[in-house]
Write a protein that holds these residues in place. Sequence first.
Motif, mmCIF file in Angstrom:
data_model
loop_
_atom_site.group_PDB
_atom_site.id
_atom_site.type_symbol
_atom_site.label_atom_id
_atom_site.label_comp_id
_atom_site.label_asym_id
_atom_site.label_seq_id
_atom_site.Cartn_x
_atom_site.Cartn_y
_atom_site.Cartn_z
ATOM 1 N N THR A 199 0.824 -1.215 0.000
ATOM 2 C CA THR A 199 0.000 0.000 0.000
ATOM 3 C C THR A 199 0.853 1.258 0.000
ATOM 4 N N SER A 200 1.884 1.286 0.839
ATOM 5 C CA SER A 200 2.745 2.481 0.929
ATOM 6 C C SER A 200 3.440 2.759 -0.397
ATOM 7 N N ILE A 201 3.919 1.693 -1.063
ATOM 8 C CA ILE A 201 4.600 1.862 -2.344
ATOM 9 C C ILE A 201 3.617 2.361 -3.403
ATOM 10 N N LYS A 202 2.383 1.871 -3.359
ATOM 11 C CA LYS A 202 1.376 2.342 -4.308
ATOM 12 C C LYS A 202 1.062 3.818 -4.085
ATOM 13 N N VAL A 203 1.041 4.242 -2.836
ATOM 14 C CA VAL A 203 0.799 5.657 -2.525
ATOM 15 C C VAL A 203 1.916 6.522 -3.097
ATOM 16 N N VAL A 204 3.166 6.123 -2.861
ATOM 17 C CA VAL A 204 4.310 6.899 -3.369
ATOM 18 C C VAL A 204 4.329 6.892 -4.894
ATOM 19 N N THR A 205 4.078 5.747 -5.497
ATOM 20 C CA THR A 205 4.098 5.631 -6.955
ATOM 21 C C THR A 205 2.983 6.454 -7.586
ATOM 22 N N ALA A 206 1.788 6.367 -7.019
ATOM 23 C CA ALA A 206 0.655 7.149 -7.541
ATOM 24 C C ALA A 206 0.928 8.640 -7.404
ATOM 25 N N GLY A 207 1.518 9.040 -6.270
ATOM 26 C CA GLY A 207 1.859 10.452 -6.076
ATOM 27 C C GLY A 207 2.892 10.922 -7.076
ATOM 28 N N THR A 208 3.907 10.092 -7.319
ATOM 29 C CA THR A 208 4.946 10.425 -8.301
ATOM 30 C C THR A 208 4.358 10.572 -9.689
ATOM 31 N N ILE B 133 -3.358 3.250 -12.741
ATOM 32 C CA ILE B 133 -2.205 2.929 -13.589
ATOM 33 C C ILE B 133 -1.014 2.533 -12.716
ATOM 34 N N ALA B 134 -0.805 3.286 -11.640
ATOM 35 C CA ALA B 134 0.285 2.964 -10.713
ATOM 36 C C ALA B 134 0.088 1.576 -10.111
ATOM 37 N N CYS B 135 -1.143 1.271 -9.723
ATOM 38 C CA CYS B 135 -1.440 -0.038 -9.123
ATOM 39 C C CYS B 135 -1.173 -1.181 -10.095
ATOM 40 N N VAL B 136 -1.569 -0.996 -11.352
ATOM 41 C CA VAL B 136 -1.329 -2.037 -12.361
ATOM 42 C C VAL B 136 0.169 -2.278 -12.515
ATOM 43 N N GLY B 137 0.952 -1.198 -12.575
ATOM 44 C CA GLY B 137 2.401 -1.328 -12.719
ATOM 45 C C GLY B 137 3.022 -2.088 -11.554
ATOM 46 N N ILE B 138 2.592 -1.773 -10.330
ATOM 47 C CA ILE B 138 3.139 -2.442 -9.142
ATOM 48 C C ILE B 138 2.762 -3.919 -9.129
ATOM 49 N N GLU B 139 1.492 -4.214 -9.408
ATOM 50 C CA GLU B 139 1.048 -5.610 -9.392
ATOM 51 C C GLU B 139 1.765 -6.435 -10.460
ATOM 52 N N ASN B 140 1.949 -5.860 -11.638
ATOM 53 C CA ASN B 140 2.603 -6.598 -12.721
ATOM 54 C C ASN B 140 4.058 -6.924 -12.399
ATOM 55 N N VAL B 141 4.748 -6.001 -11.739
ATOM 56 C CA VAL B 141 6.158 -6.281 -11.421
ATOM 57 C C VAL B 141 6.240 -7.390 -10.375
ATOM 58 N N LYS B 142 5.278 -7.436 -9.460
ATOM 59 C CA LYS B 142 5.241 -8.524 -8.471
ATOM 60 C C LYS B 142 5.038 -9.876 -9.165
ATOM 61 N N ILE B 143 4.170 -9.881 -10.165
ATOM 62 C CA ILE B 143 3.895 -11.126 -10.902
ATOM 63 C C ILE B 143 5.124 -11.568 -11.696
#
Length: 506
Positions: free
Chosen positions: A340-349, A374-384
């Motif tokens: 969640t924290s990384i998604k917040v920082v990524t979305a803010g960026t 868009i930020a969430c999709v990017g984070i989830e895809n890198v985890k996969i």
Amino acid sequence: MEENVGKEYITEKEARTVKELFKKYLNSYKEKDSSISDKQWLEELFKKEIPEITNEEAKNDASETLSAIKEFDDNLESINEAAKQGVSKERWLANKIQEASVGMAVNEYGAVLQSVDDILYQKNMELAEALKRNTDGNIKMSRNLDGNIAENLIAKTSEMSGFLQDKNIKLEVREVFTENSVDVRATNLETGKYQNYQLKFGKDAKATIDLIERGNYNNQQLVVPAEQLDEIKEYFKSKGSSKTITDHIDAWGAKGKKFTKEDVKNIQLSAQEDGIMPQMDYSHYQTKDLAMSIGKNAGVLGLQSAAVTTGLNIANKIFNGEEVNPDEMVEIAIKTGTDTSIKVVTAGTLQVAVRKGIIRFIPKATPAGIIANIACVGIENVKILYKIANGELSFTKGLDQIGRVTTSMAGGMWGATKGAIFGAKLTSWIPLIGGPLAVATGLIGGMVGYFGGSKIGDAVYSMGSKVAGVAKNIAKTALNGLASAGKAIGNGIKSFGKSVVSFLGF
């Protein structure tokens, strides 16, 4: 008709700027006092980094960002749970869409579904064509972010005018994206003669002039926004130019409608609010089929996005040769899913980069919630991708999960409209589907992967390239399935354009 179009989605220099912003904001987030909430942190970030933003806008954007992240995560959990129960991602989205339709008239609901299904199919075909020309998945051509429907309307109003005058003419939206390509071609079917048109709709006259001067549009007539026409003509006249510049299409006396820049931006929303395809008599069975078709289109878009390597390649370039020490918070997020924290920082960026014009292929006016998705999709895809690289997931299962991620995003967009009139909230994400979403999520995922350490970043980049080839092949089969269901490239958009012609008064 393109605005802010270049030869690439994002340059290496721009990507490096995004990287430095993320690094700066990540450190800021980690150093914040525990008493400061994520909402407060985002508000302060937006107010500090986006000079033109008001306090109220910063507050609203922060709230919308956090709500979108929670909605995305809830939907992803829901779609994964449904998968365990044997429910496909397409069926999950169809159910989500139908939930949002409660209280709507069948015809109104069916019309909206039809238009969205047509547009998603069109986006799939555009991305398929781009991938066909780029064997390594590294697509570079920019896409028209919101002009397809407007181009069809402008062309079809001219064609309808000719029909009413009993003129045997045809207007074709070419949908070709090579440099200096023709937007619209009018053909006199009796003589075989044709006229080419280039549509340029910048945010103001200066921007439109810049778009015109970037290309070579000899032998094409230029169509520009009505309110900008005089200033643009005067500019080129002062330079001794003989360009034919107008604010409408005139094909052998068949004159189309004039449009302002604001008209073009509002056409899709206005059409939806006032009635799309009124001649269609939708039944509950048809709307169920359309909802399923939208789900299938969303799934294919997820597959094709995984086949695009542009964003990952750029991320690799900006970290190339740099030994990156793992950031503990990012590393834990990628490895454990506590993100969640990384998604917040990524979305803010991403929000700051878009609003500052650093990332230009995403319009500045894009809602904060869409940017967060868009930020969430990017984070989830890198985890996969990291799980595939580690052997935790097979290629097939990994791609299925990537498809779920994109479908989950689409579900969030539909869920946001529940109990309200379908309109901007429903459609504001659609222009970003296809190439823009694929490039953005690839860049974000690749960048965040490297912040998790060189080993993670390299593994994600290497696996992303391998997955792209598999995704491309699977997507081909899926696309054939969509086509065999009775679709024809462009037909949906064209019929949509014709229906709105009647709405516009012809």
